[in-house]
Design a protein around this motif. Structure first.
Motif, short mmCIF file in Angstrom:
data_model
loop_
_atom_site.label_atom_id
_atom_site.label_comp_id
_atom_site.label_asym_id
_atom_site.label_seq_id
_atom_site.Cartn_x
_atom_site.Cartn_y
_atom_site.Cartn_z
N GLU A 74 114.02 -11.64 -37.77
CA GLU A 74 113.65 -13.04 -37.58
C GLU A 74 112.14 -13.25 -37.52
OE1 GLU A 74 113.90 -16.41 -34.06
OE2 GLU A 74 115.61 -15.04 -34.33
N THR A 75 111.46 -12.50 -36.69
CA THR A 75 110.03 -12.76 -36.48
C THR A 75 109.20 -12.58 -37.75
OG1 THR A 75 110.17 -12.18 -34.14
CG2 THR A 75 108.00 -12.05 -35.17
N PRO A 76 109.31 -11.46 -38.47
CA PRO A 76 108.52 -11.35 -39.70
C PRO A 76 108.92 -12.35 -40.77
CG PRO A 76 110.03 -9.50 -39.49
CD PRO A 76 110.06 -10.22 -38.19
N ALA A 77 110.21 -12.69 -40.83
CA ALA A 77 110.65 -13.66 -41.84
C ALA A 77 110.06 -15.04 -41.56
CB ALA A 77 112.17 -13.72 -41.88
N VAL A 78 110.12 -15.46 -40.30
CA VAL A 78 109.57 -16.77 -39.92
C VAL A 78 108.06 -16.78 -40.14
CG1 VAL A 78 109.11 -18.30 -37.96
CG2 VAL A 78 111.41 -17.36 -38.30
N ALA A 79 107.38 -15.73 -39.71
CA ALA A 79 105.92 -15.68 -39.84
C ALA A 79 105.51 -15.68 -41.31
CB ALA A 79 105.38 -14.44 -39.14
N ALA A 80 106.19 -14.88 -42.12
CA ALA A 80 105.83 -14.78 -43.54
C ALA A 80 106.00 -16.11 -44.25
CB ALA A 80 106.66 -13.70 -44.21
N LEU A 81 107.10 -16.79 -44.00
CA LEU A 81 107.37 -18.03 -44.72
C LEU A 81 106.53 -19.19 -44.19
CD1 LEU A 81 111.17 -17.58 -45.32
CD2 LEU A 81 109.40 -17.80 -47.04
N MET A 82 106.22 -19.20 -42.90
CA MET A 82 105.28 -20.21 -42.41
C MET A 82 103.91 -20.03 -43.07
SD MET A 82 105.85 -21.08 -38.38
CE MET A 82 105.21 -19.51 -37.83
N ALA A 83 103.44 -18.80 -43.11
CA ALA A 83 102.14 -18.53 -43.71
C ALA A 83 102.13 -18.86 -45.20
CB ALA A 83 101.77 -17.07 -43.50
N ALA A 84 103.20 -18.48 -45.90
CA ALA A 84 103.26 -18.71 -47.34
C ALA A 84 103.31 -20.20 -47.66
CB ALA A 84 104.48 -17.99 -47.92
N CYS A 85 104.11 -20.95 -46.92
CA CYS A 85 104.18 -22.40 -47.17
C CYS A 85 102.86 -23.08 -46.85
CB CYS A 85 105.30 -23.01 -46.33
SG CYS A 85 106.97 -22.58 -46.87
N THR A 86 102.20 -22.64 -45.78
CA THR A 86 100.95 -23.27 -45.38
C THR A 86 99.85 -23.03 -46.40
OG1 THR A 86 101.54 -22.99 -43.05
CG2 THR A 86 99.23 -23.42 -43.55
N VAL A 87 99.70 -21.79 -46.85
CA VAL A 87 98.64 -21.51 -47.83
C VAL A 87 98.95 -22.17 -49.16
CG1 VAL A 87 99.56 -19.35 -48.80
CG2 VAL A 87 97.09 -19.71 -48.66
N SER A 88 100.22 -22.34 -49.47
CA SER A 88 100.58 -22.95 -50.75
C SER A 88 100.22 -24.42 -50.81
CB SER A 88 102.08 -22.77 -51.01
OG SER A 88 102.41 -21.40 -51.13
N VAL A 89 100.28 -25.11 -49.68
CA VAL A 89 99.95 -26.53 -49.69
C VAL A 89 98.47 -26.78 -49.40
CG1 VAL A 89 100.46 -27.03 -47.25
CG2 VAL A 89 100.78 -28.81 -48.99
N GLY A 142 98.91 -39.15 -44.35
CA GLY A 142 99.00 -38.24 -43.22
C GLY A 142 98.58 -36.85 -43.66
N GLY A 143 98.91 -35.86 -42.85
CA GLY A 143 98.52 -34.50 -43.16
C GLY A 143 99.69 -33.67 -43.67
N PRO A 144 99.42 -32.64 -44.47
CA PRO A 144 100.49 -31.84 -45.06
C PRO A 144 100.84 -30.57 -44.30
CG PRO A 144 98.43 -31.31 -46.14
CD PRO A 144 98.10 -32.34 -45.07
N THR A 145 100.09 -30.23 -43.25
CA THR A 145 100.19 -28.89 -42.67
C THR A 145 101.47 -28.66 -41.88
OG1 THR A 145 97.78 -28.92 -42.47
CG2 THR A 145 98.96 -27.15 -41.35
N PHE A 146 101.78 -29.55 -40.95
CA PHE A 146 102.87 -29.29 -40.02
C PHE A 146 104.25 -29.28 -40.68
CE2 PHE A 146 99.40 -30.85 -37.37
CZ PHE A 146 99.31 -29.81 -36.47
N PRO A 147 104.52 -30.16 -41.64
CA PRO A 147 105.81 -30.02 -42.34
C PRO A 147 105.94 -28.67 -43.06
CG PRO A 147 104.90 -32.20 -42.72
CD PRO A 147 103.83 -31.40 -42.04
N ALA A 148 104.83 -28.17 -43.61
CA ALA A 148 104.88 -26.86 -44.27
C ALA A 148 105.25 -25.77 -43.27
CB ALA A 148 103.52 -26.56 -44.92
N LEU A 149 104.66 -25.83 -42.09
CA LEU A 149 104.98 -24.85 -41.05
C LEU A 149 106.44 -24.95 -40.63
CD1 LEU A 149 101.77 -25.23 -38.87
CD2 LEU A 149 102.45 -23.15 -40.08
N PHE A 150 106.93 -26.17 -40.46
CA PHE A 150 108.31 -26.36 -40.00
C PHE A 150 109.30 -25.87 -41.06
CE2 PHE A 150 112.27 -28.63 -39.49
CZ PHE A 150 112.50 -28.55 -38.12
#
Length: 448
Positions: free
Chosen positions: A376-391, A351-359
């Protein structure tokens, strides 16, 4: 004669002349037609995923007399998924690429599609922590190659490859809800640039743009409904401009996210090596372990085991809307158990790795919201972006995806996302090099 003189210079590509040619215009028309076909096929596959999920976890338990799926229900389901994937990896194409390696594994030949589809339905449909984007790319490229060979036997391999890439644009647009996002991801993943970029980009945009009419509609036709799985912007608190406190928190949070995803990927590599020893036995065992993690979450909290299962794209709205009612302990357990389930899924299934990283990034962001001075908003945005680029290891794609999902929150999110992506990307690259350093090339003396 020197070695340089003996090698003929490669002819330069005149992109402008190719684009103006009649053959290239015919290629654009063919790309548009294939885009419609691939979009319809992608919609059908996503509908199948959704139907399987609903039937297995809702309709079937009710038909058997349960009010809802009992807590033990994921165990036999994911063991069955393991058996199906163990069978699929023995078919041509190995059931698709291994998701811990990234988003895609190159062009998929038509003969590999049966194995890819079996593995995808078993993994994504039955509840493993993987997304549909990689199977969609494989489906698009495989169908494009089949259609190109069936309709025009005189097409050369380069043209067929361009059509396959164009079809992948259309396939990704189906789930990301935007032709542009699919284009950015695939261009960055392929490393295209220079004269080659417009030659591939134009057919890709044509394929994705015309294909998107399948969902957007045209004239009196309203289009097919893809609201059950197409990503839409999240409802987060408004965030007009970043604060120094938010920027300060972004750096350590991005580093921690990269370290966490790195650990997940390494665990996935270990899982892949173990499962490869005896796939028929160990793939079902891997599915059982994922099920036990989900069951543990339900028994430890008042939340459903389904929060740990699946890729998460269907659960974003519920996660964010219930953020105020979820305790820190529940969020922490969700992040830890879903990360472990994600690692096993990445290494053992397809499967794909992207959506679990975002979640996982979104859930971790809700935890980070409780840090002093964090929002909340910057924390959620920062960690979604960081997890996504990391995978994915695709910085621009991570920025575009995260900004698309947080677009309702305001312009202040963009600097946070960009800083998070840069910091996380540097961190994951540093960790990867330190953990698996590239062997130094042999010296001239040693070679002699």
């Amino acid at each position: 004669m020197t070695g340089d003189e003996s090698v003929a210079a490669a002819p330069e590509i005149d992109a402008g002349a190719l684009i103006r040619s009649k053959g290239y215009r015919r290629l654009l028309v063919l790309a548009a037609i294939i885009g419609v076909v691939v979009s319809l096929a992608s919609w059908a596959l996503l509908e199948l995923f959704h139907w399987v999920q609903e039937w297995v976890y809702k309709d079937l338990p009710e038909a058997l007399g349960f009010d809802s799926a009992p807590v033990w229900w994921p165990a036999p389901v994911l063991v069955l998924a393991g058996v199906a994937v163990a069978y699929a990896v023995r078919l041509p194409g190995n059931g698709g690429h291994e998701p811990y390696l990234g988003l895609g594994g190159g062009v998929t030949l038509p003969g590999a599609l049966p194995g890819v589809l079996v593995a995808a339905v078993a993994s994504v449909g039955l509840g493993l922590v993987l997304g549909p984007e990689a199977p969609l790319i494989a489906l698009g490229s495989g169908l494009a190659i089949f259609a190109a060979r069936a309709t025009r036997r005189d097409l050369n391999q380069q043209t067929i490859s361009v059509l396959a890439a164009s079809a992948a644009f259309a396939a990704l647009a189906t789930v990301f809800g935007s032709p542009v996002v699919g284009a950015v991801i695939l261009i960055e993943a392929a490393g295209l640039g220079g004269a080659l970029l417009p030659l591939v980009l134009l057919p890709g945009l044509m394929s994705a743009g015309i294909g998107s009419l399948v969902f957007v509609g045209a004239g009196k036709w309203t289009g097919l409904d893809n609201s059950d799985y197409s990503l839409a912007p999240f409802s987060l608190p408004s965030y007009a401009s970043p604060t120094l406190s938010d920027l300060a928190w972004t750096v350590p949070l991005a580093v921690l996210a990269a370290v966490g995803v790195f650990a997940v990927i390494e665990l996935a590599r270990l899982s892949a090596r173990i499962v490869a020893l005896r796939p028929w036995i160990l793939t079902p065992v891997a599915g059982l372990v994922v099920a036990l993690l989900a069951i543990c979450f339900e028994l430890s909290t008042d939340q459903s085991a389904l929060a740990v299962l699946f890729s998460g794209e269907d659960a974003f709205s519920g996660l964010l809307s219930d953020a105020g009612t979820l305790s820190l302990g529940t969020l922490l357990l969700l992040v830890l158990l879903k990360s472990l389930a994600w690692a096993i899924s990445l290494g053992s299934f397809r499967g794909g790795p992207t959506f679990p990283a975002l979640f996982i990034g979104a859930a971790a962001g809700l935890m980070a919201d409780q840090l002093p001075g964090a929002a909340e908003t910057p924390a959620v945005a920062a960690l979604m972006a960081a997890c996504t680029v990391s995978v994915l290891r695709l910085p621009l794609s991570a920025v575009v995806i995260t900004l698309l999902l947080t677009s309702r929150s305001g312009a202040g999110v963009a600097p946070i996302v960009i800083v998070a992506v840069v910091v996380a990307y540097i961190t994951i690259e540093t960790l990867s090099r330190a953990w698996s350093p590239t062997p130094a090339p042999a010296s001239a003396d040693a070679a002699s």
